[in-house]
Scaffold this motif. Sequence first.
Motif, mmCIF file in Angstrom:
data_model
loop_
_atom_site.group_PDB
_atom_site.id
_atom_site.type_symbol
_atom_site.label_atom_id
_atom_site.label_comp_id
_atom_site.label_asym_id
_atom_site.label_seq_id
_atom_site.Cartn_x
_atom_site.Cartn_y
_atom_site.Cartn_z
ATOM 1 N N MET A 176 0.844 -1.196 0.000
ATOM 2 C CA MET A 176 0.000 0.000 0.000
ATOM 3 C C MET A 176 0.875 1.240 0.000
ATOM 4 S SD MET A 176 -3.247 0.541 -0.075
ATOM 5 C CE MET A 176 -3.972 2.140 -0.456
ATOM 6 N N LEU A 177 0.633 2.141 -0.947
ATOM 7 C CA LEU A 177 1.292 3.439 -0.957
ATOM 8 C C LEU A 177 0.382 4.457 -0.278
ATOM 9 C CD1 LEU A 177 2.802 3.455 -4.561
ATOM 10 C CD2 LEU A 177 3.796 2.590 -2.452
ATOM 11 N N ASP A 178 0.970 5.493 0.290
ATOM 12 C CA ASP A 178 0.202 6.382 1.161
ATOM 13 C C ASP A 178 -0.148 7.730 0.547
ATOM 14 O OD1 ASP A 178 0.194 4.559 3.343
ATOM 15 O OD2 ASP A 178 2.280 5.105 3.766
ATOM 16 N N ALA A 179 0.705 8.281 -0.296
ATOM 17 C CA ALA A 179 0.463 9.613 -0.848
ATOM 18 C C ALA A 179 -0.702 9.582 -1.833
ATOM 19 C CB ALA A 179 1.737 10.130 -1.517
ATOM 20 N N PRO A 180 -1.341 10.717 -2.060
ATOM 21 C CA PRO A 180 -2.584 10.720 -2.853
ATOM 22 C C PRO A 180 -2.396 10.582 -4.359
ATOM 23 C CG PRO A 180 -2.084 12.930 -2.081
ATOM 24 C CD PRO A 180 -1.090 12.026 -1.421
ATOM 25 N N LEU A 181 -3.285 9.779 -4.940
ATOM 26 C CA LEU A 181 -3.512 9.740 -6.381
ATOM 27 C C LEU A 181 -4.707 10.645 -6.654
ATOM 28 C CD1 LEU A 181 -3.207 8.444 -9.273
ATOM 29 C CD2 LEU A 181 -4.896 6.754 -8.499
#
Length: 287
Positions: A176-181
């Motif tokens: 899981m990546l945290d910064a926004p798409l």
Amino acid sequence: MTAFLSDPAAVASTPAILPLSLVVLTYNEAHTIARCLDSVPFASEKLVVDCGSTDATVAIATAHGARVVHQPWLGFGRQRNAAAAFARHDWLLMLDADEYLSPELEAECRERLPALLAGPAAAAGLRRHGLFMAAPMRAYRPLRGERKLRLYHRERARWTDARVHETLRARGPVAMLDAPLHHRTTPTLLHKQLKSACYAELKATDRHAAGRQPSIALCPLIFLGIFLKEYLLRLAVLDGARGYISAHLSANAAVYRRFRLYEMHRNPASIGEARDWLVAHDLEREA
């Protein structure tokens, strides 16, 4: 020239290019495709799979470094799987044309993806943030970091064949990546309603083909249940009037799908008539 290339400082400042393919499905996306492509400068391949755009999508995509291939529309799930086969790398970042990486997500990808791509993971989720009525929502969960699996190894994950609302099925660990798409879809309520109606047409058509019968008598309860789920459980209530509107539209869409299925059973000719109207108004890819 040789002295410059051997300069350690110059080499260290060169952005790393990662062995993955950015894949974008397009159909008349001239207003969004450049932003999407430019937000992923670390991808060693940018691939646009177009299904017959009549605007400047292909020219803009090519100008922004993408390789463009043409694939007739197969439905969302099958189109994504077909697009994956055109890519040159096994690891894919599959975005919609109206999605793009935030600078924070680009930085996180540069930091974390080298290890991720070399490991056993099957996919990674991105936290998608969207706008509603031209502004971000404060709390409504679907528009505040909703998890979307978009980065994956094509031999360890595959899209379902659904014509709409397809999902990626991973066969292995998921990171899981945290910064926004960022997601810039449906800029007005008119856009949202047209898109919702097109998706409803796809779902109703599939259910009609499968012999599903509509449950009109349950529609009031369905409306209430969906509204309360969106408004209370998914926290639309914390976004004031816009939250109320969003929850109401979601509940209305659920009921409309059943109304449309009922119409298809009563008047099968309406399926072709609706299809012809969508084609005439250049909305055939959505439905």
